[in-house]
Each structure stands twice: as structure tokens, then as C-alpha cells.
Design an enzyme around this catalytic site. Structure first.
Site: not given
Ligand code: NAD
Length: 370
Positions: A15, A96, A118, A178, A267, A269, A298, A300
């Protein structure tokens, strides 16, 4: 102000911090933008587009950093970029810092104003510069899952939407934030049967309203998760407990009871994962199989679609870039709560409490330094 955009040097980062439309807006407002050659190339944004928008293209990272009053990046600086830090430089990027004491120390020693994407918080108390990457990863998770469900890729050979006379696939999404909501939109759009699981009942009520009952909602507990995973063709892990490791909601035993050739996309992870059998993977070797279940983990995911990810990220960051440029950093920090929340290092002090706490340092209120 002179704004610098270096090419990202972190491994696999494709990016870029500012896109050509941003350059044009800054140039129209009377600022100079210095862009390192090929900074946008991997995001399919060539030097010519930057030049046409009014940027000056330069051949080296050193020239960008040395000339800029503010450097706008994507990832935290890596060691070979530390040499460019100097007093008063504004650095606007994902930082971070919590697990990076060496970078923190160098930013403090050189008195760099480090503003982290962040930690910027908006009026709704959300983190607007993290949201776009969750949107990308959520939507991508279904696309990736559908692809791994194909026989050639190790899956059970199921088409997500089915066809007339053949039922669609079942998609279980754990976490309705999200990532989860964006995954549900795509899965539903592809014709799958979608179940969203969350602890937060109010969130499930909103989901029920948003999707008008077309998505099944389940309260999160051991029983509902194990039952839903056993029926699923695709499981998407999307939970987050802010600031903590993800809870292991899908146990090894639940995975062993899933259908042969089912797919898991964890996701979450990047926070350790919410599936017990998940471990981090990379874009060059993204998937592996446990008990006949394909795992894609993955950390990222947005890096696979850098054109979309860059545009999504810069749509969110640019309003802050222009504000910092127009007002200057000191006035912007004084007048804008969100920007002040983003400041992690200033005048040699750590100004973000969570970063200070994680490194056993003292936090200083940024307002007291302005
Ligand atoms: N792998 C990647 O490339 C990548 C990219 C973006 C985000 N992410 C990760 O994805 C994850 C989710 O991000 P987000 O922005 O959607 O977060 P978010 O805060 O919008 O949503 C998380 C949801 O998880 C729910 N939750 C918490 N504990 C729970 C449980 N025990 N059972 C069921 N639901 C539960 C919360 O109530 C919330 O609605 C984060 O770890 C974020 O870092 C990863």
C-alpha cells in the site's frame, strides 16, 4: 507544508500513504508533495499519475524524509528508516508501538511527533482508521473461503450459492462487528445460508434489522458455536476483545467434528486467532489442513488487494492529513480531539497511556506539552 510519501519497505507491504487525488487536494491548497519513485506502483498507481496530480517524484527515500515536514506512510518504520528521524518531524502512519520499544526509544530520542493511525478515535468512540481494513478483510474472507471450498484447493467442492435444486453452502461467522458484518453481506450476496454469532445481543438485534431477518443470529456460547460449526461449510473467525488476545471459541474437538473439506478463515488471527487449530500464515503459503478442514489464517489479508486497500485506507486518513497540513501540527493537536488521541510520541515524551504502560514508561498528557 512539505509532505513526504516514501515507498513502503516493510516485507510484503504494497500500500501507499497518499494517492494521486490526495496529492492534487494538497497541491491545490498550496502544499508541496514529494513522492518516492514507484511508491504507488504495487497499488497500481504509477508515478505519472502522481506527477499529473502535482507531486514531485524523487529517486530516494532519504530525499523524501529529509525534505518533508510531515511524512505520511502506511506501516511503522523499519530499522533502516530510523536514520531519517529528526526533531520536529511529523510522522503519520500505523505505529503499533506497544510491542516495539526500540522504535519508541528512537522516536523519543529524536523528538519525532509520532501520530498513529490506530489510536485516532472519532466522536462515536470508534477507531476510524482501523475500520477500512476490517471492511476489506471481512469482504475478502468470503471470497477466499469460496475459493478454498473448490475441490482443486482442498475443499469439499461446494459452490457457495448452490444452484436451483441444490442447496447453498452454510456459512458461520463468529463475531458480528465490522469484519463479521462485511463477511455476512458478501456471503448473503453470493447466495449462502449465513449465521452470525455474537455475545452482544444488541448487536444481534441490529444485525436482524440490517439484514431484515435474512441472516440467522445466535447468541455466542459453547453449544451454539459447536453446533453451528458442525453444520458449516465455511467458518469465519471475526471476534475482537479490544487490547486482548482473541478467545479460542472453536476448540480442536469442534474442528475434528466439522465436515471433511470444510474451510476455516480465521480473520482474528492477528490477535492470536479464535480457532484453537489456527496459526498465522502468509500470502505466499496461506493455507494448511487439520483433520480434513482447510485453514486460511493470513494476518494481513488486505495486502492481497492493495489497490482497494490503499484507496480505502487513504479515504479514511486523508481528512486528517489535510487538517494537519492546513492548520500545522500544533494547532491541529490543540483543536482536534481525534488528532490529539493519535499522538503517541511528542517532544521526547510518550503521550499515549497504553503504549507507556506496555513499556513500563511514564505517560505525559499531550495537552500539557502544547
Ligand atoms: N487478518 C487480517 O488481515 C485482519 C484485517 C482486519 C482486521 N482483522 C481482525 O479481525 C478481528 C475483528 O475485527 P473487527 O474490526 O470486526 O472488530 P469489532 O470490534 O468490530 O468486532 C468484534 C466483534 O466480536 C464480538 N465478540 C467478542 N467476544 C466474542 C465472543 N466470545 N463470541 C462472539 N463474539 C464475540 C464483539 O461483540 C464484536 O461484535 C480483529 O482481531 C481484527 O484485528 C484482521
Amino acid at each position: 507544508m512539505i509532505i513526504g510519501v516514501p515507498k513502503e519497505v516493510k516485507d510484503h507491504e504494497s500500500r501507499v500513504g497518499i494517492v494521486p487525488s490526495g496529492v492534487k487536494a494538497l497541491a491545490d491548497a498550496g502544499h508541496k508533495v514529494v513522492v518516492e519513485t514507484n511508491a504507488g506502483a504495487l497499488s497500481s498507481m504509477p508515478d505519472e499519475d502522481y506527477k499529473a496530480a502535482g507531486a514531485q517524484i524523487v529517486g530516494s527515500a532519504g530525499e523524501v524524509w529529509n525534505r518533508a515536514d510531515m511524512v505520511v506512510k502506511v506501516k511503522e518504520p523499519v530499522e533502516k528508516e530510523y536514520q531519517y528521524f529528526r526533531e520536529g518531524l511529523v510522522l503519520f502512519t500505523y505505529l503499533h508501538l506497544a510491542p516495539l520499544p526500540e522504535l519508541t526509544e528512537t522516536l523519543l530520542k529524536k523528538k519525532v511527533t509520532g501520530i498513529a493511525y490506530e489510536t485516532i478515535r472519532d466522536r462515536n468512540n470508534t477507531l476510524p482508521l482501523l475500520t477500512p481494513m476490517s471492511e476489506v478483510a471481512g469482504r475478502m474472507s468470503v471470497q477466499v473461503g469460496a475459493s478454498y471450498l473448490e475441490k482443486e484447493r482442498g475443499g469439499r467442492g461446494v459452490l457457495l450459492g448452490g444452484v436451483p435444486g441444490v442447496p447453498p453452502a452454510q456459512v458461520t461467522i463468529i463475531g458480528a462487528g465490522i469484519v463479521g458484518t462485511n463477511a455476512a453481506k458478501i456471503a448473503l450476496g453470493m447466495g449462502a445460508i449465513v449465521t452470525l454469532i455474537d455475545l452482544n445481543l444488541n448487536r444481534l438485534r441490529e444485525i436482524d434489522d440490517i439484514f431484515n431477518g435474512r441472516v440467522y443470529t445466535l447468541a455466542s456460547n459453547y453449544y451454539s458455536i459447536s453446533k453451528s460449526c458442525a453444520h458449516a461449510d465455511l467458518v469465519i473467525g471475526a471476534v475482537l476483545i479490544p487490547g486482548a488476545a482473541a478467545p479460542k471459541l472453536v476448540t480442536r474437538q469442534m474442528v475434528s467434528k466439522m465436515k471433511q473439506g470444510a474451510v476455516i478463515v480465521d480473520v482474528a488471527i492477528d490477535q492470536g486467532g479464535c480457532i484453537e487449530t489456527a496459526h498465522p500464515t502468509t500470502h505466499s503459503d496461506p493455507a494448511y489442513t487439520v483433520d480434513g478442514v482447510v485453514h486460511y489464517c493470513v494476518t494481513n489479508m488486505p495486502a492481497a488487494v492493495p489497490h482497494t486497500s490503499t484507496l480505502a485506507l487513504t479515504n479514511a486518513t486523508f481528512p486528517y492529513v489535510i487538517k494537519l497540513a492546513q492548520m500545522g501540527p500544533t494547532v491541529a493537536m490543540k483543536s482536534d480531539n481525534s488528532i490529539r488521541e493519535g499522538v503517541n510520541t511528542f517532544k521526547g515524551y510518550v503521550t499515549y497511556p497504553a503504549v507507556a504502560e506496555s513499556q513500563n514508561r511514564q505517560a505525559t498528557d499531550v495537552a500539557s506539552l502544547l
